[in-house]
Design a protein around this motif. Structure first.
Motif, PDB file in Angstrom:
ATOM      1  N   LEU A  17       0.815  -1.207   0.000  1.00 54.95           N
ATOM      2  CA  LEU A  17       0.000   0.000   0.000  1.00 54.95           C
ATOM      3  C   LEU A  17       0.853   1.262   0.000  1.00 54.95           C
ATOM      4  N   ASP A  18       1.706   1.421  -0.987  1.00 52.25           N
ATOM      5  CA  ASP A  18       2.521   2.612  -1.135  1.00 52.25           C
ATOM      6  C   ASP A  18       1.773   3.650  -1.969  1.00 52.25           C
ATOM      7  N   VAL A  19       1.648   4.857  -1.448  1.00 49.48           N
ATOM      8  CA  VAL A  19       0.959   5.948  -2.133  1.00 49.48           C
ATOM      9  C   VAL A  19       2.013   6.950  -2.597  1.00 49.48           C
ATOM     10  N   PRO A  20       2.202   7.128  -3.919  1.00 51.65           N
ATOM     11  CA  PRO A  20       3.226   8.075  -4.401  1.00 51.65           C
ATOM     12  C   PRO A  20       2.886   9.510  -4.015  1.00 51.65           C
ATOM     13  N   MET A  21       3.922  10.323  -3.837  1.00 50.64           N
ATOM     14  CA  MET A  21       3.723  11.713  -3.453  1.00 50.64           C
ATOM     15  C   MET A  21       3.203  12.573  -4.603  1.00 50.64           C
ATOM     16  N   ASN A  22       3.528  12.195  -5.849  1.00 50.98           N
ATOM     17  CA  ASN A  22       3.168  13.047  -6.976  1.00 50.98           C
ATOM     18  C   ASN A  22       1.689  13.004  -7.330  1.00 50.98           C
ATOM     19  N   ILE A  23       0.889  12.115  -6.704  1.00 49.48           N
ATOM     20  CA  ILE A  23      -0.535  12.061  -6.997  1.00 49.48           C
ATOM     21  C   ILE A  23      -1.344  12.894  -6.001  1.00 49.48           C
ATOM     22  N   HIS A 151      11.913   8.521  17.417  1.00 48.66           N
ATOM     23  CA  HIS A 151      12.336   8.723  16.023  1.00 48.66           C
ATOM     24  C   HIS A 151      12.869   7.431  15.422  1.00 48.66           C
ATOM     25  N   MET A 152      13.705   6.725  16.152  1.00 49.80           N
ATOM     26  CA  MET A 152      14.273   5.488  15.626  1.00 49.80           C
ATOM     27  C   MET A 152      13.208   4.398  15.487  1.00 49.80           C
ATOM     28  N   ALA A 153      12.235   4.379  16.377  1.00 46.43           N
ATOM     29  CA  ALA A 153      11.183   3.362  16.294  1.00 46.43           C
ATOM     30  C   ALA A 153      10.286   3.588  15.081  1.00 46.43           C
ATOM     31  N   ILE A 154       9.965   4.844  14.783  1.00 49.77           N
ATOM     32  CA  ILE A 154       9.056   5.110  13.666  1.00 49.77           C
ATOM     33  C   ILE A 154       9.735   4.872  12.324  1.00 49.77           C
ATOM     34  N   ILE A 155      11.008   5.219  12.206  1.00 52.07           N
ATOM     35  CA  ILE A 155      11.706   5.011  10.928  1.00 52.07           C
ATOM     36  C   ILE A 155      12.385   3.645  10.864  1.00 52.07           C
ATOM     37  N   SER A 156      12.090   2.771  11.808  1.00 53.54           N
ATOM     38  CA  SER A 156      12.724   1.446  11.824  1.00 53.54           C
ATOM     39  C   SER A 156      12.461   0.641  10.554  1.00 53.54           C
ATOM     40  N   PRO A 157      11.279   0.717   9.895  1.00 51.78           N
ATOM     41  CA  PRO A 157      11.134  -0.043   8.638  1.00 51.78           C
ATOM     42  C   PRO A 157      12.116   0.363   7.561  1.00 51.78           C
ATOM     43  N   PHE A 158      12.666   1.566   7.624  1.00 47.95           N
ATOM     44  CA  PHE A 158      13.601   2.034   6.593  1.00 47.95           C
ATOM     45  C   PHE A 158      15.024   1.586   6.903  1.00 47.95           C
ATOM     46  N   ALA A 169       7.311   7.206  -2.005  1.00 50.32           N
ATOM     47  CA  ALA A 169       5.913   6.879  -1.724  1.00 50.32           C
ATOM     48  C   ALA A 169       5.749   6.658  -0.227  1.00 50.32           C
ATOM     49  N   VAL A 170       4.617   7.148   0.304  1.00 56.62           N
ATOM     50  CA  VAL A 170       4.293   6.966   1.720  1.00 56.62           C
ATOM     51  C   VAL A 170       3.558   5.653   1.881  1.00 56.62           C
ATOM     52  N   ASN A 171       4.030   4.830   2.788  1.00 59.97           N
ATOM     53  CA  ASN A 171       3.410   3.538   3.025  1.00 59.97           C
ATOM     54  C   ASN A 171       2.223   3.709   3.971  1.00 59.97           C
ATOM     55  N   VAL A 172       1.033   3.348   3.505  1.00 59.39           N
ATOM     56  CA  VAL A 172      -0.179   3.545   4.288  1.00 59.39           C
ATOM     57  C   VAL A 172      -0.231   2.586   5.468  1.00 59.39           C
ATOM     58  N   THR A 173       0.287   1.377   5.307  1.00 62.96           N
ATOM     59  CA  THR A 173       0.304   0.426   6.416  1.00 62.96           C
ATOM     60  C   THR A 173       1.175   0.945   7.562  1.00 62.96           C
ATOM     61  N   HIS A 174       2.316   1.484   7.209  1.00 56.96           N
ATOM     62  CA  HIS A 174       3.198   2.062   8.217  1.00 56.96           C
ATOM     63  C   HIS A 174       2.522   3.226   8.927  1.00 56.96           C
ATOM     64  N   MET A 175       1.888   4.116   8.164  1.00 55.22           N
ATOM     65  CA  MET A 175       1.201   5.251   8.771  1.00 55.22           C
ATOM     66  C   MET A 175       0.016   4.812   9.606  1.00 55.22           C
ATOM     67  N   HIS A 176      -0.635   3.728   9.225  1.00 54.81           N
ATOM     68  CA  HIS A 176      -1.757   3.212  10.013  1.00 54.81           C
ATOM     69  C   HIS A 176      -1.288   2.782  11.396  1.00 54.81           C
ATOM     70  N   CYS A 177      -0.164   2.088  11.455  1.00 52.32           N
ATOM     71  CA  CYS A 177       0.376   1.659  12.760  1.00 52.32           C
ATOM     72  C   CYS A 177       0.753   2.868  13.616  1.00 52.32           C
ATOM     73  N   VAL A 178       1.365   3.872  12.985  1.00 47.13           N
ATOM     74  CA  VAL A 178       1.757   5.075  13.726  1.00 47.13           C
ATOM     75  C   VAL A 178       0.526   5.811  14.242  1.00 47.13           C
ATOM     76  N   MET A 179      -0.529   5.895  13.432  1.00 48.97           N
ATOM     77  CA  MET A 179      -1.724   6.621  13.847  1.00 48.97           C
ATOM     78  C   MET A 179      -2.491   5.890  14.940  1.00 48.97           C
ATOM     79  N   ILE A 180      -2.447   4.583  14.951  1.00 46.76           N
ATOM     80  CA  ILE A 180      -3.063   3.838  16.056  1.00 46.76           C
ATOM     81  C   ILE A 180      -2.367   4.192  17.372  1.00 46.76           C
ATOM     82  N   TYR A 181      -1.041   4.258  17.331  1.00 44.87           N
ATOM     83  CA  TYR A 181      -0.297   4.661  18.529  1.00 44.87           C
ATOM     84  C   TYR A 181      -0.632   6.102  18.920  1.00 44.87           C
ATOM     85  N   ASP A 182      -0.744   6.990  17.942  1.00 47.61           N
ATOM     86  CA  ASP A 182      -1.092   8.385  18.234  1.00 47.61           C
ATOM     87  C   ASP A 182      -2.490   8.506  18.819  1.00 47.61           C
TER      88      ASP A 182
END
Length: 365
Positions: A17-23, A151-158, A169-182
């Motif tokens: 679920l990668d969403v490109p920035m240019n769209i 910071h290191m925990a959130i960027i750990s997939p990279f 591209a922004v990964n929606v699955t990654h952002m979903h996990c971060v937003m659940i924590y938020d």
């Protein structure tokens, strides 16, 4: 075997679920709004950081947290600039930097606000322990540790190799996990602020003079007698008083202090164990920060909805249309937070006046 491999590939494509920035479109009105917020927010947050840094009277943990929040606001503003450059100018470097730090400063800001709320609650609920244990140096080290770990925990997939920033591209699955924590963090912070509000109200009711008018002390000048060799009686009296044993002097001083304290300072007896400045800071913080949380919840919930719309392959036009406007609404917190702090903190106002007088004196010299 081929069926299983094909199914595995389809599942992996759905999960990525990668969403490109240019769209992602951005109108001229949105750009103008963000530029105004970035300029105003950068000025106000810089003022807060500089005043806290160079005012010794603000070197307390409650102000250290506001300084740290202002620094994170600056980082969030830089992230907004990278987003504009990546979408409008199609800059690949800015796009990769934005993808790497997507959701990072948002989460760190919410974490610092939650820690500030916990700090205010401890300052009221356990004031004696707070006064002994909490120091400026420990607070700074703790905030730095939380910043690095978050910071290191959130960027750990990279940095672990599961995700890459090369595709911009922004990964929606990654952002979903971060937003659940938020979202959980936001619920916790709202509960803390409600507890702060309740404890502050209880403390003000226990201390009826908390919001009372200031007490005016009147000092009377006593006439001084000039001691000369002719006044032998005064010399003898002074020598006798000076030669009095130290224990008697201490008892006399204590009795005089009690005699003075009883009629002049009756509120010192049976006083509760809390600090007036701590309660005022906690009370104002609860009122000022709660609207920020009301702005963060729509952004967090909307991002979670976007994930499930893409994951379930359903059409959610309203959710996608609301997302940029909710992000712009949340961007306003970078101005609202420091602005309300500067307007409601009497200590900050006094520090600003002190720095202005200091600068005028330096110019005169």
């Amino acid at each position: 075997m081929n069926f299983s491999s094909e199914a595995t590939r389809n599942v992996s494509l759905q999960i990525s679920l990668d969403v490109p920035m240019n769209i992602r479109p951005m109108s001229l009105t949105q750009q103008s709004y963000r530029y105004v917020i970035i300029v105003v927010g950068a000025l106000i947050n810089s003022l807060v950081v500089l005043v806290i840094r160079y005012s010794r009277q603000l070197h307390y943990p409650r102000h250290v947290y506001w300084g740290a929040i202002s620094l994170i606001n600056q980082c969030y503003l830089v992230q907004s600039i990278l987003e504009i450059v990546a979408i409008v100018d199609h800059n690949r470097g800015a796009c990769q930097a934005f993808v790497l730090n997507a959701g990072v400063y948002y989460t760190i800001m919410l974490t610092f606000l939650a820690l500030a709320a916990l700090d205010r609650y401890l300052a009221i609920a356990r004031y004696e322990w707070y006064k002994r244990k909490v120091t400026n140096r420990a607070t700074i080290y703790f905030l730095l540790f939380v910043y690095v770990v978050t910071h290191m925990a959130i960027i750990s997939p990279f940095w672990t190799g599961f995700k890459t920033i090369k595709n911009c591209a922004v990964n929606v699955t990654h952002m979903h996990c971060v937003m659940i924590y938020d979202l959980l963090l936001g619920v916790l912070c709202v509960v803390l602020h409600l507890m702060i509000f309740i404890r502050s109200r209880e403390a003000t009711r226990q201390y009826p003079n908390f919001h009372g008018a200031p007490v005016a002390l009147r000092f009377h000048q006593t006439a001084l007698t000039n001691v000369t060799p002719a006044t032998g009686e005064q010399v003898h009296a002074n020598s006798t008083r000076n030669n009095r044993p130290s224990r008697q002097v201490g008892q006399l001083a204590e009795s005089e202090a009690n005699a003075v304290e009883t009629p002049c300072f009756p509120w010192l007896y049976n006083r509760p164990r809390f600090n007036r400045l701590e309660i005022r800071a906690a009370f104002s913080m609860s009122i000022n920060v709660l609207p920020v949380w009301l702005c963060t919840f729509p952004v967090t919930v909307n991002t979670i909805f976007i994930y499930w719309c893409i994951r379930l392959e359903t059409s959610c036009p309203i959710v996608f249309r609301l997302n940029p406007y909710l992000c712009d609404l949340f961007l306003f917190h970078t101005v609202y937070n420091p602005l309300m702090y500067t307007l409601t903190s009497t200590e900050f106002k006094r520090a600003v006046m002190h720095l202005k007088q200091k600068l005028k004196c330096n110019r005169c010299n």
